[in-house]
Design an enzyme around this catalytic site. Structure first.
Site, PDB file in Angstrom:
ATOM      1  N   ARG A 142      12.036  -3.479 -10.913  1.00 17.63           N
ATOM      2  CA  ARG A 142      11.907  -2.927  -9.559  1.00 17.63           C
ATOM      3  C   ARG A 142      13.016  -3.469  -8.664  1.00 17.63           C
ATOM      4  NH1 ARG A 142       5.795  -3.237  -7.291  1.00 17.63           N
ATOM      5  NH2 ARG A 142       6.998  -3.184  -5.342  1.00 17.63           N
ATOM      6  N   LYS A 145      -2.385  -8.119  -6.472  1.00 16.46           N
ATOM      7  CA  LYS A 145      -3.295  -6.983  -6.251  1.00 16.46           C
ATOM      8  C   LYS A 145      -3.308  -6.029  -7.451  1.00 16.46           C
ATOM      9  CE  LYS A 145      -1.250  -5.521  -2.423  1.00 16.46           C
ATOM     10  NZ  LYS A 145      -0.132  -6.500  -2.288  1.00 16.46           N
ATOM     11  N   ARG A 165       8.801 -11.498 -11.354  1.00 23.61           N
ATOM     12  CA  ARG A 165       8.335 -10.163 -11.762  1.00 23.61           C
ATOM     13  C   ARG A 165       9.516  -9.197 -11.878  1.00 23.61           C
ATOM     14  NH1 ARG A 165       3.965  -7.158  -8.009  1.00 23.61           N
ATOM     15  NH2 ARG A 165       5.758  -6.442  -6.835  1.00 23.61           N
ATOM     16  N   ARG A 191      10.021  -7.298   3.022  1.00 28.05           N
ATOM     17  CA  ARG A 191       8.681  -6.805   2.659  1.00 28.05           C
ATOM     18  C   ARG A 191       7.606  -7.761   3.189  1.00 28.05           C
ATOM     19  NH1 ARG A 191       9.222  -6.477  -3.517  1.00 28.05           N
ATOM     20  NH2 ARG A 191       7.068  -5.760  -3.507  1.00 28.05           N
ATOM     21  N   ARG A 209      -1.860  -0.042   5.000  1.00 31.53           N
ATOM     22  CA  ARG A 209      -0.860  -1.050   5.371  1.00 31.53           C
ATOM     23  C   ARG A 209      -0.581  -1.046   6.875  1.00 31.53           C
ATOM     24  NH1 ARG A 209       1.779  -1.232  -0.084  1.00 31.53           N
ATOM     25  NH2 ARG A 209       3.304  -2.894  -0.103  1.00 31.53           N
TER      26      ARG A 209
HETATM   27  P1  AMP Z   1       3.832  -1.955  -3.516  1.00 29.58           P
HETATM   28  O1  AMP Z   1       3.932  -1.455  -4.921  1.00 29.58           O
HETATM   29  O2  AMP Z   1       2.450  -1.862  -2.956  1.00 29.58           O
HETATM   30  O3  AMP Z   1       4.453  -3.314  -3.350  1.00 29.58           O
HETATM   31  O4  AMP Z   1       4.708  -0.952  -2.624  1.00 29.58           O
HETATM   32  C1  AMP Z   1       6.098  -0.814  -2.838  1.00 29.58           C
HETATM   33  C2  AMP Z   1       6.724  -0.096  -1.657  1.00 29.58           C
HETATM   34  O5  AMP Z   1       6.151   1.208  -1.523  1.00 29.58           O
HETATM   35  C3  AMP Z   1       6.496  -0.744  -0.294  1.00 29.58           C
HETATM   36  O6  AMP Z   1       7.430  -1.767  -0.016  1.00 29.58           O
HETATM   37  C4  AMP Z   1       6.655   0.459   0.635  1.00 29.58           C
HETATM   38  O7  AMP Z   1       7.997   0.803   0.798  1.00 29.58           O
HETATM   39  C5  AMP Z   1       5.990   1.567  -0.166  1.00 29.58           C
HETATM   40  N1  AMP Z   1       4.536   1.663   0.120  1.00 29.58           N
HETATM   41  C6  AMP Z   1       3.514   1.460  -0.753  1.00 29.58           C
HETATM   42  N2  AMP Z   1       2.325   1.644  -0.175  1.00 29.58           N
HETATM   43  C7  AMP Z   1       2.585   1.953   1.120  1.00 29.58           C
HETATM   44  C8  AMP Z   1       1.782   2.225   2.252  1.00 29.58           C
HETATM   45  N3  AMP Z   1       0.435   2.201   2.164  1.00 29.58           N
HETATM   46  N4  AMP Z   1       2.396   2.500   3.428  1.00 29.58           N
HETATM   47  C9  AMP Z   1       3.739   2.528   3.527  1.00 29.58           C
HETATM   48  N5  AMP Z   1       4.572   2.264   2.512  1.00 29.58           N
HETATM   49  C10 AMP Z   1       4.010   1.972   1.310  1.00 29.58           C
END
Ligand code: AMP
Length: 190
Positions: free
Chosen positions: A134, A14, A128, A146, A89
């Site tokens: 990360r 994404k 990654r 996740r 989400r």
């Molecule tokens: P991402 O970079 O989208 O993989 O997000 C990394 C982490 O940020 C996720 O595993 C969640 O802990 C948190 N996070 C990101 N976006 C959201 C969201 N829309 N709702 C809840 N937690 C989020």
């Protein structure tokens, strides 16, 4: 406005695809994960609260991420549109997004959902993690958590957008250019 939800499990591509799409279509990239990591890097109170949740691979509370999105939408009312990456989400987030956009006199045009098998996601995320640093990309248990969070709370949103006739499924396998091509063809038909 052109408003796209770029959807898919962690590691579906994404972020990479969002960057290409905002260039081509002149949109604003709205990644809640990036915003939260920015808060952590800046040592804000929000960042401190979010960090332990994110490090475990759980979802940050709805009101926190909805508040972040509301504030950014309010500051960009003249934008050509947005790519939402990693948001919504949960169903509460999807409902809130529809309400926020309605207040701005606009709406989501399409959800483009990148489909990738779980085994491939784990490999991609571990790979990654070597470069991104990360914490949530480096441990198999956290990655599985996740993916479980995605399957339980997030994947059902496909039905929400299907009911609005906005769901477009895209196979997220191939080169970055090939997947980008599929996404652009879908967007050009909107
Ligand atoms: P991402 O970079 O989208 O993989 O997000 C990394 C982490 O940020 C996720 O595993 C969640 O802990 C948190 N996070 C990101 N976006 C959201 C969201 N829309 N709702 C809840 N937690 C989020």
């Amino acid at each position: 406005m052109l408003n796209i939800v770029l959807f898919g499990p962690p590691g579906a591509g994404k972020g990479t695809q969002s960057k290409l799409l905002i260039e081509k279509y002149g949109l604003i990239h709205l990644s809640t994960g990036d915003i939260l990591r920015g808060e952590i890097a800046n040592g804000t109170e929000l960042g401190l609260k979010a960090k332990s949740i994110m490090d475990r691979g759980n979802l940050v509370p709805d009101e926190v991420v909805i508040g972040m999105i509301e504030s950014i939408l309010g500051k960009n009312t003249q934008a050509k549109g947005f790519i939402f990456d990693g948001f919504p989400r949960t169903s509460a987030q999807a409902l809130a997004l529809d309400n926020l956009l309605e207040k701005l006199g606009t709406s989501i045009n399409a959800m483009l959902s990148l489909d990738v098998k779980s085994e491939e996601l784990v490999d991609r995320l571990l790979e990654r993690g070597k470069e991104s640093g990360r914490a949530d990309d480096q441990n198999r248990d956290i990655i599985s958590n996740r993916i479980n969070e995605y399957n339980n709370k997030t994947a059902p949103l496909k039905d929400y957008y299907l009911a609005q006739e906005k769901l477009i499924l895209i196979e997220g396998v191939g080169t970055i250019a090939e997947i980008n091509d599929k996404l652009c063809r879908a967007i050009d038909q909107i």
